[in-house]
Write a protein that holds these residues in place. Structure first.
Motif, mmCIF file in Angstrom:
data_model
loop_
_atom_site.group_PDB
_atom_site.id
_atom_site.type_symbol
_atom_site.label_atom_id
_atom_site.label_comp_id
_atom_site.label_asym_id
_atom_site.label_seq_id
_atom_site.Cartn_x
_atom_site.Cartn_y
_atom_site.Cartn_z
ATOM 1 N N GLN A 50 0.822 -1.199 0.000
ATOM 2 C CA GLN A 50 0.000 0.000 0.000
ATOM 3 C C GLN A 50 0.863 1.259 0.000
ATOM 4 O OE1 GLN A 50 -2.649 -0.220 3.365
ATOM 5 N NE2 GLN A 50 -3.356 -2.279 2.831
ATOM 6 N N VAL A 51 0.368 2.271 -0.689
ATOM 7 C CA VAL A 51 1.032 3.572 -0.743
ATOM 8 C C VAL A 51 0.009 4.647 -0.398
ATOM 9 C CG1 VAL A 51 2.176 5.268 -2.219
ATOM 10 C CG2 VAL A 51 2.719 2.827 -2.459
ATOM 11 N N PHE A 65 -5.278 9.808 0.028
ATOM 12 C CA PHE A 65 -5.879 8.590 -0.508
ATOM 13 C C PHE A 65 -4.820 7.498 -0.492
ATOM 14 C CE2 PHE A 65 -4.231 10.633 -4.378
ATOM 15 C CZ PHE A 65 -3.689 9.583 -5.101
ATOM 16 N N THR A 66 -5.287 6.251 -0.466
ATOM 17 C CA THR A 66 -4.376 5.107 -0.384
ATOM 18 C C THR A 66 -4.610 4.153 -1.543
ATOM 19 O OG1 THR A 66 -4.311 5.244 2.040
ATOM 20 C CG2 THR A 66 -3.600 3.174 1.042
ATOM 21 N N LYS A 171 -5.496 -0.507 -6.975
ATOM 22 C CA LYS A 171 -6.740 0.240 -6.871
ATOM 23 C C LYS A 171 -6.716 1.113 -5.617
ATOM 24 C CE LYS A 171 -9.311 -3.353 -4.336
ATOM 25 N NZ LYS A 171 -10.484 -4.268 -4.370
ATOM 26 N N VAL A 172 -7.554 2.130 -5.632
ATOM 27 C CA VAL A 172 -7.721 2.997 -4.469
ATOM 28 C C VAL A 172 -8.567 2.250 -3.452
ATOM 29 C CG1 VAL A 172 -8.645 5.179 -3.617
ATOM 30 C CG2 VAL A 172 -7.547 5.077 -5.874
ATOM 31 N N ILE A 173 -8.031 2.077 -2.239
ATOM 32 C CA ILE A 173 -8.775 1.358 -1.201
ATOM 33 C C ILE A 173 -9.281 2.301 -0.107
ATOM 34 C CG2 ILE A 173 -7.598 -0.825 -1.600
ATOM 35 C CD1 ILE A 173 -5.955 -0.202 0.983
ATOM 36 N N ALA A 174 -8.833 3.556 -0.129
ATOM 37 C CA ALA A 174 -9.306 4.557 0.831
ATOM 38 C C ALA A 174 -9.107 5.934 0.220
ATOM 39 C CB ALA A 174 -8.539 4.451 2.149
ATOM 40 N N GLY A 175 -10.088 6.808 0.416
ATOM 41 C CA GLY A 175 -9.959 8.182 -0.049
ATOM 42 C C GLY A 175 -10.341 8.416 -1.496
#
Length: 228
Positions: A50-51, A65-66, A171-175
């Protein structure tokens, strides 16, 4: 640089006006294929990571966003993304192409020297294993085996891109609400050639409202566990 207007999806092929040379023929095809297979196998065995991005949406407003990256989706793309994060070349990079109802694109380093260096570091294409659904992140390309540092996040399901070779690697997992709020007022107006040659000095002067990256930090090498 391509000036003619084209359908949105098609324009992703022409990011820098580059064209593969149709006369070029790969040498030692068998050996190259074997090496590529080894690289793909090693990369695919890597764990998801994760980044976290901290960005400035507009003056005085920051958000995060993550992205979670899955090497088994696109091994070479996932490895390149990690390389970019480790190198820190996206600090202060602008989201220079934002098309509402389509995608948001970034990735040209703000320093021209870094942009020139990384523009030459092309990687081989990954097979498309995951569809370009809303929230997925994918490398932009100007043709076969031309991926460097430019990526985009899909605002909507863009499944038509799958057949064009655009291979999501995460994929974006948060934000995702942060991604949706990235400034879109300049659309596709910024000139990518000038971004490459002049960097942020050009963007700050001509497109001062663009949202930009403050930091992109590796926060996890494995996916989070669901709470019981």
């Amino acid at each position: 640089r391509v000036q003619a207007r084209q359908p949105r999806s098609a324009r992703l092929w022409h990011l820098r006006g580059e064209r593969p040379n149709p006369r070029t023929r790969p040498k030692m095809v068998t050996k190259a294929a074997a090496v590529l297979a080894c690289l793909l196998g090693a990369a695919a065995a890597a764990e998801p990571y994760q980044v976290e991005f901290e960005i400035t949406l507009k003056k005085g407003e920051k958000a995060k966003f993550t992205v979670e990256v899955y090497p088994d989706w696109a091994p070479l793309g996932a490895a390149r993304f990690r390389e970019i994060i480790d190198a820190g070349i996206w600090k202060a990079a602008r989201f220079f192409r934002v098309v509402s109802g389509f995608m948001v694109q970034w990735g040209i380093p703000g320093k021209p020297s870094a942009a020139a260096e990384w523009r030459e570091k092309k990687i081989t294409d990954d097979p498309v294993a995951k569809s370009n659904e809303r929230g997925t992140i994918t490398f932009a390309t100007s043709g076969k085996d031309s991926r460097t540092t430019q990526v985009f996040i899909n605002f909507v399901d863009n499944k038509n891109l799958d057949g064009m070779g655009f291979s999501p690697f995460g994929k974006v997992i948060a934000g995702m609400e942060t991604v949706d709020a990235i400034y879109a007022g300049h659309g596709e107006s910024p000139d990518q050639g000038r971004i490459q040659s002049e960097g942020n000095s050009y963007l700050k002067k001509s497109f001062p409202a663009l949202s930009y990256i403050n930091s992109a930090t590796l926060v996890s090498s494995t996916p989070p566990k669901d709470e019981a």
